[in-house]
Each structure stands twice: as structure tokens, then as C-alpha cells.
Design a protein around this motif. Sequence first.
Motif: not given
Length: 664
Positions: A340-363
Motif C-alpha cells: 500500500l502507498p504510504a502517506s507523505r504527510l502521516p502526521l496530518r492524517v493522524i492529527a485529522s483523525i484525532a480532531l475528528l475523535l474530539l468532535v465526535v466525543a463532544s457530540i
Amino acid sequence: MKSLHPHPLFWAGLLSCVALAITALNLGPMISIIGWRAAFSAPSPSDSLAVLVHYSLLPRLAMACVCGFALGLSGMLFQHVLRNPLASPSTLGVEAGAQLALALAMLWFPALLGWSRDATTALGGFAAMALVFAAAWRLKFQPVAIILSGLVVGLYCTAIVTLLTLMNDHYLSGLFIWGGGSLNQNDWRQVQGLFPKVVACSLVAFMLARQLSVLTLGDTAQSLGIKLQFTRAGVLFVAVALTAFTVSAVGVIGFLGLAAPAIARATGARRIKSRMIVSPLIGSLLLVIIDQVLQIYAAKTSVHLPTGAITALIGVPVLLIVILRRGRSMLAAADGKAALPASRLPLRVIASIALLLLVVASIAVFVGRDVDGAWISQGGATLESLLPWRGPRLVAAMSAGLMLALAGSLLQRLTGNSMASPEVLGVSAGTAFGQLCILFIIAEPTYGHRMFGGFSGAAIVLTVLFAMSRKVRSGNQFLIIGVSLGALLSALISVILASGDPRAVSLISWMAGSTYGISRQIAWISLAFAVSGLAAVTLFLRPLQQFALGDISAHSHGVDVAKFRVMILGFAALLTAIATLVVGPLSFVGLMAPHMAQRLGLTRGLAHLLGSALLGALLMAIADFIGRTIYFPWQLPTGLVATLLGGPVFALLLIRTGRRSMQH
């Protein structure tokens, strides 16, 4: 110089002698009374013993032979085509599809059962197969695509069946008996209907023997004129047909599909034609022996046990002995890893998942429904009164999802097997069985009692796994031992559930993954373990990277292969046990979260582990919110909602990556 090992047919012949002896012990006295002619010809209605032998016992014997043969052959075809020792008839979700079709017919279309129960369950099995084929067609029926698609469909169908059972337990309680597998017969009609179907499918399979042999060459077989896509589809269609016809006739007896081919390989059956003969013979003889023993037991105790569940109880020890004695030779190579191709910006992907997790937890914390069922945003005193209920269950769900995802990621990276998941270790089944034992030992068990029982069951499974790990020489060998232990304990649970005891049925809600009633103390403890596990997993990064290059390479780079394998597997098992104690025996998150992380470009080391953990927590947070609100005021188990939610998401990610993600 000729090999000193006996020919595989020698072992089949030895097993046939055992089957004949036990059958003679069971049926011999009755046949000697009524005579051979009366046994095999239409008896007089006044002769009750002759009627019993001719219309019940002999058809049951014939059905055991036919079903065992079909399941043994289908399991061999699955394992050969998918190139995975863990593949079995349940891999494509055929059995789960058949069970779902039966549940739907019992609830809303009872006329279908009156018309033909066999046709109804067969339709469900083929529908599940069609879904898998539709997902795998664009990916050229690559083994990884078929396995993952089949697991998604199987888990999805099982989740729906469990949900329907929780909502309609008085209508579907008998479904556990059918799910346990029963060979009981009232005449010869089912045998006469199943036999020609199995013969036709077997003839087609033997006609494809040459193509099956060429399939071992992999993609290079195309240069020999073999169209891999159509060949794999054809062989899998035959294997699924064998399974669907068998399941529709007698219920779920799926363990033979895993055990019979493995035992056949262990006896020395290496060539495809040899395995095509020995595997179904072993499956048939094993099922005959087990069923005859059950009949003898029932005659002495008047206790009738489901044949399918008992098949696992008896077959697992045999399979474990075979694995430990000749494990290396019987285990085929894993299906390989997808490039599988690796993401060039893995930190951005991880940060996006963490932000989405925070939003879902708040909801999940602030949004709910009022007494009229309307959606509202809650705050102030209302939120303060609801927070002691919402907070702990949300924290527990996220923590469990994180731990299960980490465990699944570790297993898949260690073994290179896409089917590896926390469920494979058998720890989840051990936890469930421990809790079930507590329900029968203590009249009114508290949550602490159930926690103790679950932990004890998990500890026993871990002890057995580590005791066997001394003879384990590969990750796949360890996995198949875990599969066997899980099948053994699941079979015990099925036997108890089939009894209809209300104490056992009360466990279904927990087994579905309900977070309702989680205390604040349990939630914080689970969070502490989750955070500690996430920190501790960094210690295994270097060994995991070396394992990906092979044991020899890892050893040459100074990695103690045996030591780290046991440590990583033990750590994964511990995470699974803790998560299972909190939210039940979930496995979907541990299986799918690592694959989702890979398909988002998080393929390397720490990025993959962190992404998998966050995705696991995110999936469980969403599932907990939906389970709490979608069917208000009733609560749906978080584990079932996670399965229903994660299936389509994973399927879309799998298809979106297309052929590129399936290249080996």
C-alpha cells in the motif's frame, strides 16, 4: 529412498476402522434384532424399532457422511485458493448469511419456511457469497480481498442476527439450536436432496484439479493460459455451494472446514489431488465418529447435544495435537502483505483523525434526545445529571476500541496475516465462557463477580497459549492454535445457549458489546490501561520492522525472535482481555481498524499503530453515540453498532484503493 511416513490414505483407512467400530457399537444391537433386510427396506409401521433404524438412524448416518465430505472438500478449496491456513467455509460469511436468512424468514416471511427451509437458508448463503464476489471482482479475486470481504460480510450478518435476537428473543431463541448444527433425520428426503448436489459439486471440483495445481504458481499462472480471476471465482463458487447446501440441510458445522484440510496436510497429503481425496474423507469420518458417540451418549443419559458444537469440542484437541507435532509442515504461507502507498504527510492524517475523535466525543457528551424523542443539545443541570451516565460509557468504549485496534495491528504486523485479529487468540471467547460459568455458579452475580469470571477465563486461555508457545515456530501456527481454542470455547457456549437456560441467554447482551451500566471506576481503569498500552507499544517498533523482513533477517539484526514473538503476542492478548472485560468479546474493531489505517496511507511503524488506535477509538465512540440515541429510549449494544457502522466504511476503503492495494 522412500519416505518412512505412512501414506495419507493409511491414516484415512485407520480412521475409517474407528468409525466402523463405533457405528457397529451403536447400531449393531438394533440391526441384529430387526435384521439387515428390515433395516434397509421399508419396515412395517407396527415395528417401531425398525422404523427408528430405517427412517432416523440410517439417514442420520448417511447425512453425517455426506455433510462431512462436503465440508472437508469445501474447506480444502478455500484454503488452497485463498492461500491461507485459517480459511474455512465461514470465511465468505456463507454460514452467517444462511443464519440471517432463517432469522428474517422466522420473523417476517414464515411462508418461506413452509415452502422450503433449505431453499431459504441456501438463498442467504449465496446472497452473502454474491456480496463478497461483488466486492472482490474488481480486485481480480486476490486472496486478501476475498478474505477481508468475507469477514466483513460474515461479521455484518452475525451482528444483524444478534440484534434481531436481542429484540425478538422469544421468537428467535430456537435459532441457537439450529446454529449448533443438528443431524437429526425423520426420513430419507433430506439425504436424497443433498447427495446429488454434493456429488455434482465434487465432480466439478475434481475437473478443476489441473487449474488448482497451477494456482500454486500465483500470478505467473497467467503465462500458462490460466485466467486467475475466473478460475478463483469458479472454485470459490463450488466451495460456497457445498457449504450452503450443507448448512441449509443441517445447520452450522463449520469447524470441519478448518480441521479436516489441516489434518490432511499433516498426514502427508501435499499434492492437490491427494488433498482433494483425503480432506473430504477425513471430514466425513470425523463427523460420523462424533455423531455416533453423541447417539450413544444420548441413549444412556437422555441428553441430546448439538452435533455441530460438539464437533468443535472433539475436533479441536485433535487439531491441536496435529499442529504441535507437525505444525511447520501443515501451515501454508500467509497470503502476503499488500504493498500500500504510504502517506507523505502521516502526521496530518493522524492529527485529522484525532480532531475528528474530539468532535465526535463532544457530540456524544452534549447531544441527546428528550423524553419526546427530539434531538436537543443539553447543558447546565441536565447535562450534569446525565454526565455520570454518558461519560463512563464513552470513555470505556473509546478505551476498548483503542486497545482492540492496537492488538489487531500488532497481530497483523507480526504474522503478516490479514485475518489476524484479537478474536483469533481465543481470549475473547475465554472471557465470555468465564462469565458464563459465574452465572451458573453464583445465583445473583454482581458486576465484580462477572469481572472476576471473565478475567479468570481470559487468564486460563493465556496460560494455555503460553504453555503451547514453547513449540510454536511461526506466528501463523500460534494463530491457528488461538483459532482452535476460540472454537472450543465458542462451542461450549453454543451448547449451553442451545439449552435455552435463561441464565445463558442473559449473557447475549454482554456478548453483543453493551456499554450500558459501565461504572466510573471501570471506565477510568480501562482508560489507564489504554494509555499505558499506547505508550508501551513503542517498545515493539524495532522488532516489528525486523519481523517484516523475515525471522532470519530479524535474528541477524540482533532481535531475539522467540522472545519478542511471545512478548508481542502476550501484550496483544492482554490488551484484548482487558477490552473484552469492559465491553464484551468485540473483534470487528481489532480486525478492521488496522486495515483502515493502512488504506488512509498510515503504513509505517508508529504512524500505523497510532492511526489504528485512534481509528479504533473513533469507531467505538461513534458506535456508542448511535447505540444510545438511534433507537431511543432503548439501548443498542455498542459492539453491534460498531460492526454495522464499520462494515460499509471498510468496504468503501477497500474498493477505493482498487487493484493497487491488492498487489503482492
